[in-house]
Every structure is written in C-alpha cells, then in structure tokens.
Design a protein around this motif. Structure first.
Motif: not given
Length: 236
Positions: A176-190
């Motif tokens: 579930h965590t993997r699938n959620d991160l795959a959909d985000r395409h987000q840079d880590h803010p820190q």
C-alpha cells in the motif's frame, strides 16, 4: 567500533568439552553462524557453540574454518592449536547485505518515485523479497511437518501461520505504501540530489556543498554495505 569487538576467543571448553566462541561483534557472529555455530543467549553474555552430536573430526573442520573466515576479514582470533590455521577464506557479501542495501537506497532517495522503485523489490507479487520469504517459511513448514519428533507438527503449523498471516500483513502494508508513493511523483521537501557544489555566494576555497545532513538512521543494519567514496567538491 571498540577494538575488543574485533577480537574473539575460540576453543574447546575445559569443563563441558564443547567448542565455544566468545566475543566479536554482529558481523563476527554472522560469520560464526554461517559456519554452523549456534548462538547461546545468557543474561550477561552471548556466545556461540558448535551443534551437538558432531564427531571430533567435524568439530575440528568447522572450528578451523571459522577461524579462517574470521581472520580473512581482520578479526583477531585466539584459538586452540588444533584449530589454528594460516588459511584465509574469501569473504563474500551475503544475501542479507543485498537486501540491506535497499535501505541505503531509501536513505539516499530524494523523490517518492525512487522509494517506490525500492519497495517494489520487496512487494512484487511474483518474485519480490517478501513473496520469496513466504516460500521459505512454507517450505520449512513442510519439511518439519513429518520430521518425526512430537513438537515438529506444532513448529510446522506455527511457520505456516507466520507465512499466511503475519507476513501477509507486512506485505499488504508495504505494498500500500509503495503504491501510494508511486502515484505521488513528489520531491521530498527536506532532501535534494547532491550536486557537490558550494553555494553561489561562497568564496572560501575550503567550502563544501550546502546540502542538508543525511537523515538519521532509525535502525542499525547488522550488515553494512560498502559505499564508494564521495567525489571531491568542485570550487566555483
């Protein structure tokens, strides 16, 4: 690391007659276990012994091999004359070190896509690490089922339970965590990719890159994976 952690005593106990190994760090303990030694956990110490039921020739072979393996990676081993050897066995990173390297990739990740790629190695539905671990548990359960001792069927049932229920929960949460991160395409803010460059207004020749420090480790891996040295920081 304390120098004492790089030293071991391996020999035949004068009281019990067992071949025992004392001292060392987790890496040394892993080497001992991969040479058939069994860990013994007591209140104030942990040591290792050879399995029961071995003849003297086999005890000598395994103890000598353990000494050779430990000294090959620069442990100091005080041992009996019967187990002393000048042989040094090549040391290869075990399978667990390859899995531990996935944690290093996550620590260095700067985007959700990078972490999703790593977690895929764990959660892939056909050949991921957790699926393979489930197969190991099931195979061990099948082996123990008809081994012949009264406790063996209970051991088999427990292993089967772990494979079907506990491991399944772990796989589900990570997937579930993997699938959620795959959909985000987000840079880590820190976090950000290190360019090895100093800030644009820096004039000091000794300045280093302005990247934030790496995140702290929440857990210490028992097996470390060597990393390449960092490149020199170019001056601007």
């Amino acid at each position: 690391m304390a120098l004492a952690d790089r030293s071991l005593v391996l020999g035949r106990d004068v009281h019990s007659g067992e071949v025992l190994a004392r001292g060392g760090d987790p890496e040394a303990h892993s080497i001992l276990q991969r040479t058939a030694f069994v860990p013994v956990v007591r209140l104030h110490e942990t040591y290792h012994r050879l399995p029961i039921g071995l003849d003297e020739a086999e005890e000598k072979r395994l103890a000598t091999r353990a000494v050779a393996r430990l000294r090959a990676v620069n442990y100091t081993v005080d041992t009996d004359a019967d187990f002393d050897t000048t042989t040094r066995e090549p040391h290869y990173l075990p399978l667990g070190a390859q899995v531990a390297h996935l944690a290093e990739r996550i620590r260095e990740a700067t985007t959700s896509d990078e972490v999703a790629d790593v977690l895929t190695e764990l959660t892939a539905s056909h050949d991921g690490v957790l699926i393979a671990l489930g197969e190991v548990l099931a195979a061990t359960a099948a082996f123990c089922q008809d081994l012949g001792q009264p406790a063996d069927p209970h051991t088999a049932k427990r292993l089967q339970y772990l494979a079907e229920h506990r491991l399944g929960v772990l796989w589900s949460d990570l997937a579930h965590t993997r699938n959620d991160l795959a959909d985000r395409h987000q840079d880590h803010p820190q976090r950000r990719a290190c360019t090895t460059e100093v800030g644009p207004g820096e004039r000091e020749a000794s300045a280093v890159c302005a990247c934030p420090p790496p995140p702290p480790r929440l857990f210490t891996s028992p097996v470390g994976v060597p990393t390449a040295p960092a490149p020199a920081h170019p001056r601007r």
